[in-house]
Write a protein that holds these residues in place. Structure first.
Motif, PDB file in Angstrom:
ATOM      1  N   GLY A 137      14.892  22.739  48.429  1.00 32.72           N
ATOM      2  CA  GLY A 137      14.951  23.109  47.025  1.00 32.72           C
ATOM      3  C   GLY A 137      13.613  23.665  46.583  1.00 32.72           C
ATOM      4  O   GLY A 137      12.573  23.016  46.733  1.00 32.72           O
ATOM      5  N   ILE A 138      13.625  24.871  46.051  1.00 36.76           N
ATOM      6  CA  ILE A 138      12.400  25.593  45.704  1.00 36.76           C
ATOM      7  C   ILE A 138      12.456  26.015  44.241  1.00 36.76           C
ATOM      8  O   ILE A 138      13.496  26.457  43.757  1.00 36.76           O
ATOM      9  N   ALA A 139      11.335  25.863  43.540  1.00 28.93           N
ATOM     10  CA  ALA A 139      11.236  26.289  42.140  1.00 28.93           C
ATOM     11  C   ALA A 139      10.196  27.384  42.008  1.00 28.93           C
ATOM     12  O   ALA A 139       9.121  27.324  42.621  1.00 28.93           O
ATOM     13  N   GLY A 140      10.523  28.403  41.197  1.00 30.10           N
ATOM     14  CA  GLY A 140       9.596  29.504  40.947  1.00 30.10           C
ATOM     15  C   GLY A 140       9.802  30.056  39.556  1.00 30.10           C
ATOM     16  O   GLY A 140      10.627  29.549  38.779  1.00 30.10           O
ATOM     17  N   PRO A 141       9.092  31.100  39.203  1.00 30.43           N
ATOM     18  CA  PRO A 141       9.217  31.691  37.858  1.00 30.43           C
ATOM     19  C   PRO A 141      10.638  32.158  37.545  1.00 30.43           C
ATOM     20  O   PRO A 141      11.044  32.177  36.382  1.00 30.43           O
ATOM     21  N   LEU A 167       7.748  23.893  46.597  1.00 30.91           N
ATOM     22  CA  LEU A 167       8.798  23.150  47.287  1.00 30.91           C
ATOM     23  C   LEU A 167       9.054  21.868  46.506  1.00 30.91           C
ATOM     24  O   LEU A 167       8.143  21.063  46.297  1.00 30.91           O
ATOM     25  N   VAL A 168      10.288  21.681  46.071  1.00 36.69           N
ATOM     26  CA  VAL A 168      10.635  20.542  45.226  1.00 36.69           C
ATOM     27  C   VAL A 168      11.225  19.396  46.036  1.00 36.69           C
ATOM     28  O   VAL A 168      10.851  18.234  45.876  1.00 36.69           O
ATOM     29  N   SER A 169      12.157  19.730  46.945  1.00 34.61           N
ATOM     30  CA  SER A 169      12.870  18.663  47.645  1.00 34.61           C
ATOM     31  C   SER A 169      13.400  19.148  48.979  1.00 34.61           C
ATOM     32  O   SER A 169      13.503  20.351  49.234  1.00 34.61           O
ATOM     33  N   VAL A 170      13.742  18.171  49.815  1.00 28.07           N
ATOM     34  CA  VAL A 170      14.377  18.427  51.099  1.00 28.07           C
ATOM     35  C   VAL A 170      15.699  17.671  51.109  1.00 28.07           C
ATOM     36  O   VAL A 170      15.726  16.448  50.920  1.00 28.07           O
ATOM     37  N   ARG A 171      16.784  18.403  51.311  1.00 28.44           N
ATOM     38  CA  ARG A 171      18.110  17.798  51.333  1.00 28.44           C
ATOM     39  C   ARG A 171      18.564  17.654  52.785  1.00 28.44           C
ATOM     40  O   ARG A 171      18.637  18.642  53.529  1.00 28.44           O
TER      41      ARG A 171
END
Length: 285
Positions: A137-141, A167-171
């Motif tokens: 899970g990735i967060a960006g603009p 990088l926010v999370s690993v599922r």
């Protein structure tokens, strides 16, 4: 050596972290556990204008059950991965590999997301993510997106993360009925892997129904040993059958030659370690 001067910010949310990276431009760097970044800063191999410290972002820490998968925060420390009961039950391969990462001091500071984002081909955890078919899970603009592990690792020390993304999370999907093992060869304890093998096996009626095998340090990114997986599918759960399948472990690999081992030695070594990993994972004797 003392690092070059830089600005420092410690956001409390993912959105604040993304904004700080965008404001910092290409010279901004993310700081998680710092076990990869700090040595590079001290050698002045990197001179960021600003460090964005993710230590204050609560969303990025911890492990939660999400039905058919576990979701692990990117700044969850290696030591917490080793202690977590959900990981022990549903993703033991991750704990098995994490236990081989560096030493206790590094494991108490280093983070899962930091190790994966560093993308060193000799690192243990990228191949585990590939073997387990994890997603990131990735967060960006532009918002949030999901990238499968098979597409996250792009090249040597290079991932699908853009400079202004976090990088926010690993599922990690749960795999009931599967058993796992991580096999690693290194020169001395706590060293990087010369070669490593992450193996997951599902047995059925005395045979190997399915197997997933991923290789560490056999190329510029972690790779699936698809030839081994094909040979194991439906094979009898015997040492001889596994040894025969392991002979295909180096197919399609492009291992490096360096001061630690030649490419030819790594090709030989990966067949040995693949046999050991699959035998151990499958409880085969």
């Amino acid at each position: 050596m003392i690092p070059a001067a830089f600005d420092y910010t410690r956001p409390s949310t993912v959105d604040e972290a993304v904004r700080a990276l965008a404001d910092g431009g290409e010279d901004a760097k993310v700081l998680a556990g710092g076990q990869s970044l700090i040595p590079v800063l001290r050698l002045r191999l990197a001179a960021p204008s600003v460090l964005v410290d993710l230590g204050g972002v609560g969303e990025l820490r911890g492990v939660r059950d999400d039905g058919d998968a576990l979701v692990i925060g990117a700044t969850t420390r290696h030591a917490d991965v080793l202690r977590d009961p959900l990981i022990a039950e549903h993703a033991p391969l991750l704990a098995q590999a994490t236990e081989t990462v560096a030493d206790r001091q590094v494991r108490h500071l280093g983070t899962l997301g930091g190790s994966l984002s560093h993308a060193d081909p000799a690192g243990d955890l990228p191949s585990v993510a590939v073997a387990l078919d994890a997603s990131f899970g990735i967060a960006g603009p532009g918002g949030r997106r999901t990238v499968p592990a098979s597409e996250f690792f792009v090249d040597f020390l290079t991932t699908a993360l853009a400079p202004d993304e976090v990088l926010v999370s690993v599922r990690v999907p749960k795999r009931p009925g599967w058993t796992t093992h991580y096999e690693k060869f290194n020169r001395v304890a706590q060293a990087w892997a010369i070669v490593g093998v992450a193996a997951a096996v599902r047995r059925e009626n005395g045979s190997i129904a399915e197997a997933r095998v991923a290789l560490t340090n056999m190329g510029s990114t972690p790779i699936r040993a698809s030839g081994v997986e094909e040979a194991l599918a439906g094979a009898p759960a015997t040492v001889d059958a596994v040894a025969s399948a392991a002979g295909r472990a180096a197919e399609g690999a492009d291992p490096p030659s360096d001061v630690f081992a030649s490419a030819d030695y790594r090709r030989h070594l990966v067949t040995v370690l693949t046999r050991r990993a699959v035998v151990s994972a499958g409880g085969i004797s």
